[in-house]
Design a protein around this motif. Sequence first.
Motif, PDB file in Angstrom:
ATOM      1  N   LEU A  60       0.827  -1.207   0.000  1.00  0.00           N
ATOM      2  CA  LEU A  60       0.000   0.000   0.000  1.00  0.00           C
ATOM      3  C   LEU A  60       0.863   1.260   0.000  1.00  0.00           C
ATOM      4  O   LEU A  60       0.515   2.262  -0.637  1.00  0.00           O
ATOM      5  CB  LEU A  60      -0.937  -0.006   1.209  1.00  0.00           C
ATOM      6  N   GLN A  61       1.974   1.206   0.702  1.00  0.00           N
ATOM      7  CA  GLN A  61       2.873   2.361   0.735  1.00  0.00           C
ATOM      8  C   GLN A  61       3.414   2.669  -0.658  1.00  0.00           C
ATOM      9  O   GLN A  61       3.447   3.826  -1.083  1.00  0.00           O
ATOM     10  CB  GLN A  61       4.028   2.082   1.701  1.00  0.00           C
ATOM     11  N   ASP A  64       0.495   3.996  -2.884  1.00  0.00           N
ATOM     12  CA  ASP A  64       0.143   5.383  -2.541  1.00  0.00           C
ATOM     13  C   ASP A  64       1.128   6.367  -3.164  1.00  0.00           C
ATOM     14  O   ASP A  64       0.725   7.433  -3.653  1.00  0.00           O
ATOM     15  CB  ASP A  64       0.123   5.564  -1.021  1.00  0.00           C
ATOM     16  N   GLU A  65       2.397   6.003  -3.159  1.00  0.00           N
ATOM     17  CA  GLU A  65       3.388   6.907  -3.741  1.00  0.00           C
ATOM     18  C   GLU A  65       3.191   7.034  -5.248  1.00  0.00           C
ATOM     19  O   GLU A  65       3.241   8.140  -5.801  1.00  0.00           O
ATOM     20  CB  GLU A  65       4.806   6.432  -3.442  1.00  0.00           C
ATOM     21  N   ASN A  67       0.466   6.624  -6.959  1.00  0.00           N
ATOM     22  CA  ASN A  67      -0.750   7.405  -7.214  1.00  0.00           C
ATOM     23  C   ASN A  67      -0.506   8.897  -7.029  1.00  0.00           C
ATOM     24  O   ASN A  67      -1.135   9.724  -7.704  1.00  0.00           O
ATOM     25  CB  ASN A  67      -1.871   6.944  -6.284  1.00  0.00           C
TER      26      ASN A  67
END
Length: 438
Positions: A60-61, A64-65, A67
């Motif tokens: 997820l990390q 997220d970056e 995106n």
Amino acid sequence: MGCMMKRHFQIVLMGLGSLFLLAACSTPTAQSAANEIIRPEGQEVIVWHPYDGAAREALLQQIDEFNAVNPWRIVVVPEYHGAAEDLGRDLAAAAQAGAMPELAIRAPAEVWSLGAAVVPMQTYVDDARFGLTEDDLADLFPAMLDIARDPKLKTIIGLPLGGEGVVLVSNSDRLAAHNYFEPPSSWPLFREVCQAITRDTTNDGQPDVFGFGFNPRADFATAWLNSRGGSIISDDGTRASFNAAEGVNTLRTLQETASSGCFYRTTDEDMIREFARGKVGLIFAQTTQLPEIFDAVEARGGFRWSVAPVPYGRRDRTLTISGPAWFMLRSTPQRQLAAWLFVRWFSETPQTVRWSQLTGLLPLRQSAAQGLAAEFSLNAGLKVAFDLLTVARAQPDVPQWDSIAELLIHAVNAAVDGNDPERLLNEAAQAADALLNQ
């Protein structure tokens, strides 16, 4: 009449020449227009994955970056679909229903059943505009790309997230107590060390401290054969090759070593625990298990332990790797391109460094070394494996791998129990060939 026909012919030629010239001039424009049709801007990419816990947070990390920074305004949406088996069922159902995600994280051998629903990434790797550059291909470890490569066509089906490799883990204090100050680097020395450090500490006539924690997994057996110069499957993926002389010699060595009584059978559940409590002095492990080994040893009060390549003798050292990969599933050209751009970004040096830091997987690229310097100083075993990636070999990627792995495990177990290695491997190879040629 002749002059008029000649002039008419010249005019026609001039006209055709002009048309050819216009066509020649317009071709790049037409191609550019065609290329412009496939644009990734604003696309949503669904990713199905099997990760929970720390691995999920790491994924997820990264997402997220991407995106936040990608210039195409692509939005990647992760969806957890349970463990690998559950994810496989969901993907099969989605393929039947025609409602698949754009990307899935799977072990390479697990995606063959999806057939034409999988879009090979080789086309995107080779794309002049969005593909991998020559510098990229020189930086990526070849064996990493082989993790998800079709052995027959030699094309890249998926792109790995990272890899894990099989290494030998030794109780250095136990070995030193018997005047062995380095891990065994050859199979004859492995046998010698295994026998030397096996002890009956209670004087009841039975050993209670053993040399080797024997866990006959397919990934370990593959590494053992590779270290002897052998292989599991032919380069074109059409026949078994583990019954060659190298395979027979490997099983004979295991059989002879086990006959001395220095093997202690372990499982995935108790292998590390038995090593940490001193029951066994040697085990094989995946590099992703090294932090778990560290914690287990420390919890028991600690002893010195080391990581080394699988014994190789006079041959070149090697590392057998495997790992999960990104696989693209058929959707629209726009979403497929958007999915590829995310995968390409994930494979770049900063991201492969961070993924290795967060998950313990070996990185895809040679250029990751500098970014992982701190990790290498804390986890010497990871550095040992990283330095072997230039000579690494990938676990076979064929649809029949799970069944072939079972045949191999059966042969290893039966050989250790005293049965003829050559006969066992020939029978297993015959069954494997039948699977490969179905």
